[in-house]
Design a protein around this motif. Structure first.
Motif, short mmCIF file in Angstrom:
data_model
loop_
_atom_site.label_atom_id
_atom_site.label_comp_id
_atom_site.label_asym_id
_atom_site.label_seq_id
_atom_site.Cartn_x
_atom_site.Cartn_y
_atom_site.Cartn_z
N LEU A 1 -10.97 -9.19 3.65
CA LEU A 1 -10.36 -7.85 3.66
C LEU A 1 -11.07 -6.89 2.70
O LEU A 1 -11.38 -5.75 3.05
N LYS A 2 -11.35 -7.37 1.49
CA LYS A 2 -12.03 -6.54 0.48
C LYS A 2 -13.47 -6.25 0.90
O LYS A 2 -13.97 -5.12 0.75
N GLU B 1 -13.61 -3.66 3.60
CA GLU B 1 -13.37 -2.33 3.04
C GLU B 1 -14.61 -1.78 2.34
O GLU B 1 -15.00 -0.62 2.56
N LYS B 2 -15.26 -2.60 1.51
CA LYS B 2 -16.38 -2.14 0.69
C LYS B 2 -17.71 -2.11 1.43
O LYS B 2 -18.48 -1.15 1.29
N SER C 1 0.84 -1.21 0.00
CA SER C 1 0.00 0.00 0.00
C SER C 1 0.87 1.26 0.00
O SER C 1 0.59 2.23 -0.71
N ALA D 1 -9.72 -4.20 9.46
CA ALA D 1 -10.17 -5.35 8.68
C ALA D 1 -9.39 -6.60 9.03
O ALA D 1 -9.91 -7.72 8.98
N HIS E 1 -16.75 -0.59 5.43
CA HIS E 1 -15.98 0.67 5.43
C HIS E 1 -14.89 0.68 6.51
O HIS E 1 -14.77 1.63 7.28
N MET E 2 -14.11 -0.40 6.56
CA MET E 2 -13.06 -0.55 7.56
C MET E 2 -11.68 -0.43 6.92
O MET E 2 -11.44 -0.98 5.85
N PRO E 3 -10.73 0.28 7.56
CA PRO E 3 -9.35 0.35 7.06
C PRO E 3 -8.62 -0.98 7.31
O PRO E 3 -9.13 -1.84 8.04
N LEU E 4 -7.43 -1.15 6.73
CA LEU E 4 -6.70 -2.42 6.80
C LEU E 4 -6.45 -2.89 8.23
O LEU E 4 -6.66 -4.07 8.54
#
Length: 422
Positions: free
Chosen positions: A249-250, A253-254, A31, A263, A257-260
């Motif tokens: 993880l994806k 996020e989608k 990232s 997640a 709405h969680m950051p890495l």
């Protein structure tokens, strides 16, 4: 269980803990480098590539030396892979080196169980090993998420050793230092694993003969009526499990709405479920009843599809625990059965190498397909539905195959059979 078994458990826990924390750190590093999204699942692909490419050789290596010594050497290879990330080596290459160590580590880790324990204890042993491994996944992913968290990283960077200057300037470098220490702890436990006294016939060194020998072992296990069913199930499980890591993880996020760093905790929640299922299987499923858990694989595939309807974190937690528990409860008996049949038909290291080859070829295939779907910008909910239908369908076909085998011959009578040359 004897003291040696608990030492193996400790070594496995810390080595796996570092592997999973390193995966999150490597994702964070990608990232930072602004790498494209489809490159993230390739981390796992590069990690498992060695399991496939080295399958013909690692079994012979594991059987050529005492298993504890093999585990120590291969754990040091993981340390080298982790260290490469300090020297601006691309994360995919560095994590591939860690995978090289893991590929050689695995036949020794599982093979020693069949040397140390009788067949009737293999389900319980696998339950504890799997439960502990999953515990290490939980803590490893959470630890990795914590180490890349900006607040924790800044605290680590602010810490100075007196006299010594390690020249650590970024959050990722600080995370890698902690992970390296964990690998070293695992190596200390490796050194204390007892020698079981098991010795195998002189191992081949000729690569052509090793490949031919591996081919014979591969055919033997797939032709065996019990081996082919347990191998098919574990092959599906590990391919699906590796893909599910990145899907979660994806999805986080989608849909949530969680950051890495947050997640990564959801990966740990799935792993918690797997641990609960694994321990439950160790407690309630004897080796003779191991094939009775297969319907849970179909149920797991169907339950995964429910993720598409979830947008609340409080619903996500219990759902992911259920998915994990179903996975753990059906894969642990299958794993134990496969180890048992492999030990009966061939040596411990060779049978685990065949298992790893199949399982990680499945991981490679499914991760490539997932990376392609990400590259095509498929909605994550569509990916989840495809994934769930695939898992349920393949499990149904495996159950049909087992039913056909049983009509021809009662293969269940083979469970508990002793090694052929004894």
């Amino acid at each position: 269980m004897n003291r040696g078994f608990y030492t193996i458990m400790a070594a496995q826990f810390f080595s796996s803990l570092a592997d999973n924390a390193l995966l999150i750190a490597a994702i964070a590093l990608l990232s930072e480098m602004h790498s494209p999204a489809w490159m993230t699942p390739l981390l796992k692909l590069f990690f498992v590539l060695s399991y496939v490419l080295l399958a013909a050789f690692v079994g012979a290596f594991a059987d050529a030396f005492p298993k504890g010594k093999v585990m120590f050497i291969t754990n040091l290879i993981k340390v080298v892979g982790c260290a490469l990330m300090f020297f601006t080596v691309h994360p995919l290459i560095a994590y591939a080196v860690v995978g090289f160590g893991a590929a050689a580590y695995s036949p020794a880790k599982y093979g020693i169980l069949t040397e140390l324990l009788p067949p009737e204890k293999l389900v319980a042993a696998n339950g504890w090993i799997e439960g502990l491994t999953v515990g290490s996944i939980i803590f490893g992913t959470v630890l990795g998420g914590a180490l890349v968290n900006p607040h924790i990283a800044s605290t680590l960077l602010a810490f100075d050793f007196p006299v010594l200057d390690f020249n650590i300037n970024t959050p990722t470098e600080a995370a890698l230092c902690i992970i390296t220490v964990i690998y070293i702890v695992a190596a200390i436990f490796n050194l204390n694993i007892p020698d079981t006294g098991a010795r195998y016939a002189h191992q081949q060194h000729n690569p052509v003969k090793l490949i031919a020998d591996f081919g014979n072992c591969f055919i033997t296990l797939w032709k065996d009526k019990l081996g082919q069913i347990s191998l098919a199930v574990t092959t599906l499980f590990w391919g699906a499990g590796a893909t599910l890591q990145f899907i979660v993880l994806k999805w986080a996020e989608k849909s949530l709405h969680m950051p890495l760093d947050k997640a990564a905790i959801l990966q740990g929640v799935v792993a918690l479920g797997v641990a609960l299922g694994a321990v439950g299987a160790a407690r309630f499923v004897p080796l003779k009843k191991s094939l009775s858990v297969m319907p849970l694989g179909i149920i797991m595939g169907l339950v995964v599809m429910a993720m598409t309807m979830v947008t609340s974190i409080w619903v996500a937690y219990p759902l992911l625990i259920v998915i994990g528990a179903l996975s753990g409860y059906f894969v642990v008996p299958m794993n134990a059965l496969l180890q048992h049949r492999g030990h009966v038909l061939m040596s411990a290291g060779h049978s685990i190498a065949v298992q790893n080859f199949n399982e990680n070829l499945s991981v490679l295939t499914m991760l490539v397909l997932y990376a392609v779907m990400v590259r095509l910008n498929l909605d994550v909910n569509i990916v989840i539905l495809i994934f769930g239908v695939f898992v349920a369908s393949i499990m149904y076909l495996i159950m049909r195959r087992h039913a056909t085998n049983q009509r021809d011959h009662d293969s269940l009578a083979l469970i508990g059979e002793h090694k052929h040359d004894e």
